[in-house]
Design a protein around this motif. Structure first.
Motif, mmCIF file in Angstrom:
data_model
loop_
_atom_site.group_PDB
_atom_site.id
_atom_site.type_symbol
_atom_site.label_atom_id
_atom_site.label_comp_id
_atom_site.label_asym_id
_atom_site.label_seq_id
_atom_site.Cartn_x
_atom_site.Cartn_y
_atom_site.Cartn_z
ATOM 1 N N GLY A 117 0.764 5.287 0.016
ATOM 2 C CA GLY A 117 -0.104 6.407 -0.397
ATOM 3 C C GLY A 117 0.543 8.324 -0.333
ATOM 4 O O GLY A 117 1.605 8.147 0.540
ATOM 5 N N GLU A 147 0.977 -1.003 -0.052
ATOM 6 C CA GLU A 147 -0.118 -0.158 -0.257
ATOM 7 C C GLU A 147 0.599 1.068 -0.048
ATOM 8 O O GLU A 147 1.866 1.324 0.732
ATOM 9 C CB GLU A 147 -1.128 -0.185 1.149
ATOM 10 C CG GLU A 147 -2.132 1.058 1.231
ATOM 11 C CD GLU A 147 -2.574 0.443 2.215
ATOM 12 O OE1 GLU A 147 -3.387 -0.106 2.725
ATOM 13 O OE2 GLU A 147 -3.381 1.472 3.136
ATOM 14 N N VAL A 177 -4.277 7.047 -2.401
ATOM 15 C CA VAL A 177 -4.339 6.053 -1.780
ATOM 16 C C VAL A 177 -3.548 4.435 -3.144
ATOM 17 O O VAL A 177 -4.828 4.526 -3.540
ATOM 18 C CB VAL A 177 -4.627 5.417 -0.999
ATOM 19 C CG1 VAL A 177 -4.198 4.357 -0.403
ATOM 20 C CG2 VAL A 177 -4.628 6.561 -0.041
ATOM 21 N N TRP A 199 -6.513 12.949 0.087
ATOM 22 C CA TRP A 199 -4.875 11.709 0.270
ATOM 23 C C TRP A 199 -4.964 11.122 -1.773
ATOM 24 O O TRP A 199 -6.254 11.295 -1.776
ATOM 25 C CB TRP A 199 -5.320 10.094 0.595
ATOM 26 C CG TRP A 199 -4.843 10.532 2.430
ATOM 27 C CD1 TRP A 199 -5.469 11.359 3.409
ATOM 28 C CD2 TRP A 199 -3.281 10.396 2.774
ATOM 29 N NE1 TRP A 199 -4.619 11.770 4.492
ATOM 30 C CE2 TRP A 199 -3.556 11.319 4.447
ATOM 31 C CE3 TRP A 199 -2.447 10.024 2.493
ATOM 32 C CZ2 TRP A 199 -2.147 10.514 5.351
ATOM 33 C CZ3 TRP A 199 -1.326 10.177 2.951
ATOM 34 C CH2 TRP A 199 -0.859 10.193 4.649
ATOM 35 N N GLU A 243 -8.909 7.199 8.771
ATOM 36 C CA GLU A 243 -8.026 5.988 7.537
ATOM 37 C C GLU A 243 -8.418 4.796 7.502
ATOM 38 O O GLU A 243 -8.895 4.101 6.913
ATOM 39 C CB GLU A 243 -6.561 6.399 7.905
ATOM 40 C CG GLU A 243 -5.826 6.788 7.131
ATOM 41 C CD GLU A 243 -5.428 8.328 7.546
ATOM 42 O OE1 GLU A 243 -6.527 8.539 8.902
ATOM 43 O OE2 GLU A 243 -4.901 8.879 7.467
ATOM 44 N N VAL A 244 -9.493 4.739 8.774
ATOM 45 C CA VAL A 244 -10.079 3.359 8.545
ATOM 46 C C VAL A 244 -10.521 2.959 7.601
ATOM 47 O O VAL A 244 -11.250 2.134 7.025
ATOM 48 C CB VAL A 244 -10.830 3.245 10.146
ATOM 49 C CG1 VAL A 244 -11.848 1.457 10.604
ATOM 50 C CG2 VAL A 244 -10.113 3.160 11.659
ATOM 51 N N ASP A 297 -8.829 14.818 3.359
ATOM 52 C CA ASP A 297 -8.007 14.368 3.886
ATOM 53 C C ASP A 297 -9.058 13.603 5.158
ATOM 54 O O ASP A 297 -8.729 13.650 6.586
ATOM 55 C CB ASP A 297 -7.090 15.751 4.232
ATOM 56 C CG ASP A 297 -6.042 15.440 5.348
ATOM 57 O OD1 ASP A 297 -6.174 13.969 5.690
ATOM 58 O OD2 ASP A 297 -6.071 16.568 6.053
#
Lengths: 945, 377
Positions: free
Chosen positions: A883, A881, A908, A906, A930-931, A926
């Motif tokens: 980002g 991953e 990603v 972001w 992030e979950v 933003d």
């Protein structure tokens, strides 16, 4: 030949497709009609059976043409659908593209000779074959009154010739002075010779025009730069010449001298001022179409001329016997100043390739050179003792992408010719290859100029975007409602069964020519149906991408497209590694690709000959029955066109936000003096949405001949619609005004929709953003629809923060990304920039993923012998991953006192290797935790239905 | 160890005549040294291109990268690397540092106007140690960042006073105190030297055999490539005792395997691959160093362009992001990495794989805050 100043020839007006379009989607009547009429493309078939026939349809042109000549429409009425009058521009391709339009007449007569060979079987089958008598007369008439004229213009070119420097020809072989002395290649064409023999050529049989079919590299003709392929040489030093006397005339040149060559060039012009509009419309498409037709497009050429770019096919084996100049170059393109330099250092490429392979034991991949201060990247592909080299400036293509491009080129060439050797080492392929690489460089260096036609949202799809999307090893997929998909699948299956009347084996008591291995259907460049294995799909996609067929189909432009060629699908020809007897072996067969395009549809079919069917002998051309059948399938599917359009128009699932909405200050500012774009957008959407709803509920179901019960009982219908609608409004729910509008809309729609009860249900669903409230509906939904529902909003939190996404299903060879329309709906000032940045970032993320994939492969391949330590050491590059957080602020920030507001987002990328390889790229604001990203990745499964 | 890390070979030739001056390598058994024919052709292709105005800069095969560079039309350096993490960026930095080393020790004059090749060859031997230190597997990052690596010291003001007194006694304005190959303290004028010079001097001291005092003449590649300042290497016994710096990063949150903090203005950096609290987790220190270096190279080439010195082979395409990158992270099988581009600092963190991805950002922000508070760098 008489030299008439500005000799004119009328273009022709002919209908799109054949009469089958008139008779709906009934296949029987379709082929029945076409028995009497001969397909337009038939005379474009080349000697080797290949066909590339492209004919544009032009809505604007239609009315104009009918105005200007009422007779035409009368004629057309006999043959064609009235509203489908189309202008045929010279549609032939490849070799044939060089033939002047004057040959059109020749071709009409020539057809007779072609026919027995082409459709002999059909002829024996009791039909009247493709006898062309009346047709050609009809055609002849129609050509008299076209809207297109060709003006012949003359130009004088001085070239220097030196008969003393002629190469010695082998005994008995006649030197072709035109080629050796001047450098003009003229192939007295097979077609015109035939016609000439029959003495039916209305232009005079013996005086075949000296059309320039090619130019000898390094010759004086090519150095002038003024002689274009397609020109016709008509005089040398004011002596009229033709194919008959040219050698005699040239042999009279005593010594080194300058001679004046007079050429006739064709310039397409349209008649009358009333057709200006038509002409304008035409010019939008010009770049791409001209390129496809292989016409010299100076505009496009000039733009990239200064760029150092080259493709060379070099041999590492030196043959000291032949004394040819530059013998190690088997092929190179283009011939321009900038590429000359790259050509001159081919020694570097050869030496490096050979030496580094010996030293490091691995094949060479790439080199970086500075050429006049410009960084040029060179990539290699080695096949046995030959080396393919492609060089491009680094500013247009990053190296990682160039590597993908050469892989794609090699794959496409192998698909088309079997191997690189057979592609490059045969003289007759040269002009095809020139065209091929012309397209390649145009696409690489200025993709936006070609693709701009595809979507009006040019600004969103600039070079980076094209670079990324055009080079993914996948096809752009359009998710469709289940029922439409089923309809498409059924139609394709019907076609693949090859069970149409004319083809039943009993009927003719002979084996059929081909079986259909599979087919795939494109609509406006989106893949909407696929019955091909992934490898074949990618092969075909690469081919159509290379020839820009997908952007072409995105416009209402294709009157008729027929492509036929023998292909060499790697997947079928290469035996699988396990040469086990028990494993299924592909039959020894030949494969053919048939692509038929009508309007926005393009159907690609892969045919096999020689397995369980009769063996293909020689170079068979396209068989009319198969072409007709494919065409009929497309026509049959026209019913779903409106549903697909509906899908394209509808707001995206999952819903997207526009970046500009997240800059509150800029929005206020905008609101203060103009109506905010968001708001006006909203109003548009609201205005259109009820009507589109109506079409869905009445038209589409009628057209697709669905029984009406499905309309009412269609829980799935509603289910798939509801979320979409809700999704569209969801992001807007963050704005106050929106809610007002939403209320207004629901009232309005209730009013407009007579039988409103069903609709009200829909509305309720929209208001509930939570997908779990659909619980009771879920039972009736199919699994995929359910996933769609869940995927409405990928991000968590009260606001929708998703800007853009790409989901690449490597296993299936498809990728999904918001449609052009969807992107267009979100236009703002920042958003296009954001998308551009997103694509650019995806390029670099993807190049890292590719390294990972490569390492993983390597690890797997030598996992038998390796040690644990080796594994551990290379692990740190296995990126899963990646980002990047970007920050942006409005471009035109006027207020000097305050610092401009910033918005961070972001980009990603996520690589999944198990259970099946997938890549997923998202761009979101933003503010999201992030979950939610993890959630987004998981939900992405729902996208690939 | 050497086997799986690949090998690296640095060749030095005269640009005009193609005479090999030296060849340093690591990871290759000595018998596998490149035969002269290969060296000759490597140089030959480059020379041939240069004659035609085509400058060959780099080539890569499936497992090896080669980079060429000519310095001042007199010295050609060629590097072949089969290391895992090699990139155009790292090789470019290597060539740059190698040539600067030669200037530092021999002076530019000697290198540009080669009169006696045999003598030059002999003189160049003095550079081997320092050059070899750039080839070796590195725990430091100074060669990539071209920033001087610092170490925080307790009792800073007291030591600073001592140092200035000492520099004054030595009749120099330039003075510094090194600890463990890193810069602990320096006089103000010292900071005015070019970052690369600072770096090279620091590394030079590191490779010199231990002595109490040392007088070593050096040329400064940027400041005065032709003048000969003298360079002292004092090792102060009494100071050594008090310069037992606590390992930096004592304040870092758990889960941080390694970090690199670059001060963009001062061109100094602070780094560690063994911050306390990270022992025994995941990668070995060497593995961490490699991962950190790799991450730094990736981020610098792709997202955080260095305002000062662009990498020589910067692809024009890469630099063209319309929006500015702020943060960046990578999740790989063995570790996670996070980078922050703050106005003054750049922070590169290597984190344990068990740190959740969503926690990376707050964690990194906190680390940056704590590290910059220390103000050691």
């Amino acid at each position: 030949m008489a030299r008439e100043p500005a000799a004119r020839q009328e273009g022709e007006v002919a209908g799109g497709g054949d009469s089958s379009s008139e008779s709906g989607s009934c296949s029987a009547s379709c082929s029945g009609d076409s028995d009497e009429l001969e397909p337009e493309w038939l005379n474009s078939v080349q000697k080797n059976g290949e066909l590339f026939y492209l004919e544009l349809s032009e809505d604007e042109g239609e009315t104009l043409l009918q105005d200007s000549s009422s007779e035409v429409s009368a004629v057309n009425h006999v043959r064609f659908r009235e509203n489908e009058a189309e202008v045929i521009q010279e549609g032939s391709q490849k070799e044939r593209k060089y033939e002047p339009r004057l040959k059109k007449f020749t071709k009409i007569f020539k057809k007779k000779n072609l026919l027995p060979k082409q459709s002999g079987k059909k002829g024996t089958g009791g039909g009247n074959g493709h006898s062309s008598g009346p047709t050609s007369i009809l055609k002849h008439q129609s050509t008299q009154k076209g809207g297109v004229t060709i003006q012949q213009r003359y130009k004088d070119v001085c070239v220097y010739v030196n008969p003393k420097r002629l190469p010695n020809a082998g005994a008995g072989e006649k030197v072709k002075l035109l080629e050796a002395l001047v450098g003009i290649v003229h192939q007295s064409s097979w077609s015109s010779r035939k016609a000439g023999d029959q003495n039916r050529n209305n232009k005079g049989n013996n005086e075949e025009k000296l059309v320039v079919h090619g130019l000898v590299p390094g010759s004086s003709a090519i150095k002038t730069g003024q002689i274009l392929i397609g020109d016709a040489l008509i005089a040398v030093n004011d002596v009229d010449v033709n194919a008959e006397n040219i050698e005699r005339v040239l042999s009279c040149i005593p010594g080194p001298m300058q001679v004046t060559l007079t050429f006739e060039t064709s310039v397409f012009e349209h008649e009358g001022t009333s057709q200006q509009r038509y002409k304008q419309a035409q010019s939008i498409m010009n770049n791409l179409v001209k390129l496809l037709w292989g016409e010299d497009n100076m505009d496009l050429q000039l733009a990239i001329q200064g760029m150092p770019h080259i493709v060379m096919y070099l041999t590492l084996k030196l043959d000291s016997e032949t004394s040819k100049d530059e013998q190690e170059i088997l092929y190179h393109y283009p011939i321009s100043e900038a590429s000359q330099k790259l050509k001159s250092v081919r020694g570097i490429f050869l030496t490096l390739c050979d030496m580094l392979e010996n030293v490091t034991g691995a094949h060479i991949i790439s080199s970086s050179l500075f050429l006049c201060g410009k960084l040029v990247q060179v990539v290699y592909c080695k096949e046995s003792d030959k080396l393919l080299v492609i060089g491009l400036p680094a500013e247009s293509v990053p190296l990682s992408q160039l590597r993908n491009m050469i892989t794609d080129v090699v794959r496409t060439l192998r698909f088309m010719y079997g191997s690189l050797d057979s592609a490059f080492c045969q003289v007759e392929n040269i002009s095809c290859l020139d065209h091929f690489f012309n397209l390649f460089f145009q696409r690489a260096i200025q993709p936006a100029r070609l693709n701009s036609n595809a979507s009006p949202s040019v600004q969103q799809y600039d070079n980076c975007s094209a670079l990324l999307l055009d080079n993914l090893p996948a096809v752009r997929w359009l998710t469709l409602p289940e029922e439409i998909k089923m309809e498409i699948d059924t139609a394709l299956s019907d076609l693949e069964a090859v069970d149409f009347a004319e083809l039943s084996e009993d009927y003719y008591d002979m084996r059929r020519l081909y079986i259909i291995l599979g087919s795939c259907l494109f609509y406006k460049g989106y893949l909407i149906g696929n019955h091909l294995p992934k490898e074949d799909l990618i092969d075909i996609a690469l081919y159509s991408r290379h020839y820009c067929l997908l952007p072409l189909a995105a416009e209402q432009r294709i009157g008729q497209l027929v492509i036929w060629r023998e292909v060499f699908p790697h997947h079928h020809l290469e035996p699988s590694e396990a040469s086990d007897v028990t494993v299924y072996r592909e039959p020894e067969a030949r494969y053919f690709l048939l692509i038929v395009g009508l309007r926005h549809f393009m159907l690609c079919v892969l045919l096999e000959a020689g397995g369980c069917t009769s063996k293909a002998i020689g170079n068979p051309g396209p068989d009319c029955i198969y072409v007709d059948q494919v065409k009929a399938t497309i026509l049959h599917l026209e019913g779903v066109e409106s549903s697909i359009e509906e899908r394209l128009e509808s707001p995206s699932v999952p819903c997207l936000s526009c970046a500009d909405w997240f800059l509150p200050a800029s929005r206020d500012k905008l609101e203060s003096f103009t109506a905010p774009p968001i708001l006006s957008k909203l109003q548009n959407k609201i205005a259109t949405s009820p009507t589109s709803k109506r079409t869905l509920f009445s038209d589409s179901s009628l057209r697709t001949r669905k029984p009406s019960p499905s309309r009412n009982s269609g829980g799935s219908d509603n289910g798939s619609e509801g979320p979409e609608e809700g999704g569209g409004l969801n992001p807007l729910a963050t704005l106050d005004q929106v809610q007002k509008h939403e209320r207004k809309e629901s009232q309005g729609s209730r009013g407009s929709e007579g039988s409103g009860s069903l609709f009200k249900v829909n509305k309720k669903k929209q208001i509930l953003p939570n997908p779990f409230h659909l619980g009771n509906l879920k039972k009736s939904l199919s699994e995929k629809d359910m996933e769609l529902c869940n995927a409405i909003k990928l991000t968590s939190g009260p606001e929708n923060t998703l800007f853009h996404y790409i989901s690449l299903e490597t296993m299936q060879g498809i990728f999904i990304t918001p449609t052009h329309k969807e992107v267009q709906q979100l236009s703002g000032s920042i958003h296009p920039q954001l998308i551009k940045n997103f694509h650019r970032c995806c390029l670099s993320i993807r190049s890292i993923f590719q390294q990972t994939i490569m390492k993983e492969k390597k690890k797997n391949s030598d996992s038998g012998s390796n040690s644990e330590s080796r594994k551990a050491s290379s692990d740190f590059n296995l990126v899963r991953e990646h980002g990047v957080l970007f920050e942006c602020s409005p471009d035109n920030w006027i207020d000097q006192k305050k610092t401009p507001p910033t918005m961070a987002y972001w980009v990603v990328g996520r690589l999944f290797l198990h259970p099946k390889p997938r890549e997923f790229y998202v761009c979101f604001h933003d503010s999201v935790t992030e979950v939610a990203v993890e959630l987004a990745f998981k939900l992405s499964f729902g996208l690939a239905t | 160890m050497g086997e799986d890390e690949g090998s690296i070979t640095l060749l030095c030739l005269t640009a005009s005549s193609g005479v090999p001056l030296f060849c340093r390598s690591r990871g290759t058994p000595s018998k596998h040294q490149l035969p002269f024919s290969v060296i000759g052709s490597l140089n030959g292709v480059h020379m041939f291109g240069a004659n035609l105005d085509v400058l060959l800069a780099a080539t890569c095969t499936a497992n090896t990268r080669v980079a060429w560079r000519v310095f001042h039309n007199s010295i050609t350096l060629i590097v072949l690397s089969s290391e895992e993490g090699a990139s155009d960026f790292t090789l470019g930095r290597l060539l740059d540092n190698a040539f600067s080393t030669m200037v530092l020790i021999l002076g530019l004059e000697e290198l540009v106007n080669v009169r006696n090749i045999e003598r030059l060859k002999k003189d160049l031997r003095a550079c081997y140690k320092l050059i070899d230190s750039f080839l070796g597997p590195l725990e430091k990052t100074g060669d990539l960042t071209q920033c001087v690596e610092c170490v925080p010291v307790p009792h800073g003001p007291v030591l600073q006073e001592c140092l200035e007194a000492f520099a004054g006694a030595a009749e120099s304005r330039f003075g510094c105190l090194l600890a463990g190959g890193r810069l602990a303290l320096a006089t103000d004028p010292w900071w005015q030297l070019a970052p690369q010079e600072l770096l090279l001097l620091t590394w030079l001291v590191g490779v010199l055999p231990p002595h109490t005092t040392r007088d070593y003449p050096v040329y400064l590649p940027h400041g005065s490539p032709t003048l000969v300042p003298r360079f002292w290497k004092p090792l102060l016994e009494p100071l050594q005792a008090c310069v037992r710096p606590p390992p930096p990063g004592a304040v870092l949150p758990p889960g941080v395997l390694a970090f690199l903090l670059v001060n963009g203005e001062q061109r100094s950096s602070l780094s560690s691959v063994q911050p306390p609290g990270s022992r025994g987790e995941g990668l070995s220190p060497r593995g961490r160093a490699r991962a950190l270096r790799h991450f730094y190279a990736l981020v610098t080439t792709c997202y955080f362009p260095w305002e000062g010195s662009p990498a020589p082979l910067q692809e024009p395409f890469q630099a063209g992001f319309p929006h500015r990158a702020q943060h960046c992270y990578v999740v790989s099988a063995t570790h996670k990495a996070y980078a922050i581009h703050a106005p003054q600092h750049q922070l590169f963190l290597l984190l344990a794989p068990n740190v959740p991805t969503f926690a990376l950002r707050p964690l990194a922000t906190r680390a940056l805050q704590r590290l910059t508070e220390d103000a050691a760098c």
